[in-house]
Design an enzyme around this catalytic site. Structure first.
Site, PDB file in Angstrom:
ATOM      1  N   ARG A 150      -1.642  34.786  42.359  1.00  0.00           N
ATOM      2  CA  ARG A 150      -1.196  33.828  43.376  1.00  0.00           C
ATOM      3  C   ARG A 150      -1.318  34.376  44.792  1.00  0.00           C
ATOM      4  O   ARG A 150      -0.927  33.709  45.747  1.00  0.00           O
ATOM      5  CB  ARG A 150       0.232  33.355  43.103  1.00  0.00           C
ATOM      6  CG  ARG A 150       1.301  34.364  43.344  1.00  0.00           C
ATOM      7  CD  ARG A 150       2.686  33.742  43.157  1.00  0.00           C
ATOM      8  NE  ARG A 150       3.749  34.628  43.596  1.00  0.00           N
ATOM      9  CZ  ARG A 150       4.169  34.733  44.864  1.00  0.00           C
ATOM     10  NH1 ARG A 150       3.621  34.009  45.808  1.00  0.00           N
ATOM     11  NH2 ARG A 150       5.135  35.567  45.181  1.00  0.00           N
ATOM     12  N   LYS A 151      -1.868  35.579  44.953  1.00  0.00           N
ATOM     13  CA  LYS A 151      -2.015  36.172  46.277  1.00  0.00           C
ATOM     14  C   LYS A 151      -3.320  35.699  46.939  1.00  0.00           C
ATOM     15  O   LYS A 151      -4.171  35.063  46.314  1.00  0.00           O
ATOM     16  CB  LYS A 151      -1.990  37.701  46.195  1.00  0.00           C
ATOM     17  CG  LYS A 151      -0.686  38.268  45.645  1.00  0.00           C
ATOM     18  CD  LYS A 151       0.505  37.854  46.493  1.00  0.00           C
ATOM     19  CE  LYS A 151       1.788  38.575  46.124  1.00  0.00           C
ATOM     20  NZ  LYS A 151       2.367  38.185  44.848  1.00  0.00           N
ATOM     21  N   VAL A 152      -3.494  36.055  48.207  1.00  0.00           N
ATOM     22  CA  VAL A 152      -4.661  35.615  48.986  1.00  0.00           C
ATOM     23  C   VAL A 152      -5.961  36.133  48.374  1.00  0.00           C
ATOM     24  O   VAL A 152      -6.972  35.449  48.360  1.00  0.00           O
ATOM     25  CB  VAL A 152      -4.536  36.101  50.449  1.00  0.00           C
ATOM     26  CG1 VAL A 152      -5.798  35.783  51.238  1.00  0.00           C
ATOM     27  CG2 VAL A 152      -3.325  35.465  51.107  1.00  0.00           C
TER      28      VAL A 152
END
Length: 195
Positions: A150-152
């Site tokens: 779910r991170k960049v």
């Protein structure tokens, strides 16, 4: 070779002298504390609004978590309240760059210098974020990033530690290679005895 190439590209992008790939941001924070000599009965200040790992790594090493409230305009640690939390046992501050919003690093770094404290940046959500034109994770002793899905940016899982300290980087590489996934509390001195 691909991991090393990724570490080099990470350093190029963030401006960090050293980038060390790890299994997660949590293990990065754990390794950073262990390699910095943080241990039993040491205290570390963390924002009261963060992911649980920021506090868990402190407890896992036998330390005490000291929560500091946040600034409701930035959702980051309230720098006006940090100094009141510092005691003779305080060894570190773990500012979190929450939601990609940079913590106010100048006053935090001044406090760290004044009280001779470690700064370990939790930059799990900080990839691409800057504070005064410098990438987050480059101010403290270490910066720790997450590659959770779910991170960049993601590698499926994983994390990265950044540091500009040559000696600390050597200790981090050593512990990372000696312990793999970091199954339990790690003592750098203990590991050196088994080289």
């Amino acid at each position: 070779p691909k991991v090393r190439e990724f570490e080099e590209k990470w350093s190029d992008f963030t401006g960090a002298k050293h980038s060390i790939a790890v299994t997660s941001c949590t293990s990065g924070l754990h390794l950073s504390l262990a390699a910095s000599g943080f241990g039993k009965d040491d205290e570390a200040i963390v924002p009261a609004f963060t992911w649980i790992s920021t506090a868990n790594v402190i407890e896992h090493l036998g330390g005490k978590v000291v929560f500091c409230d946040i600034n409701l305009d930035t959702f980051n640690i309230d720098v006006e309240q940090i100094e009141s939390k510092i005691t003779s046992k305080t060894k570190a501050i773990l500012p979190v760059h929450l939601f990609g919003l940079s913590a106010d690093m100048d006053p935090i770094m001044k406090l760290a210098k004044k009280h001779e404290l470690l700064i370990l940046e939790d930059a799990a959500c900080g990839f691409g974020s800057k504070y005064k034109n410098e990438h987050v994770g480059s101010f403290g002793n270490t910066g720790c990033f997450s590659f959770h899905p779910r991170k960049v940016i993601t590698t499926g899982e994983g994390g990265m530690i950044t540091t500009n300290d040559d000696d600390l980087a050597e200790r981090l590489y050593f512990i990372q290679n000696a312990t793999g996934a970091v199954p339990g509390p790690v003592s750098y001195t203990h590991l050196r005895a088994h080289e």
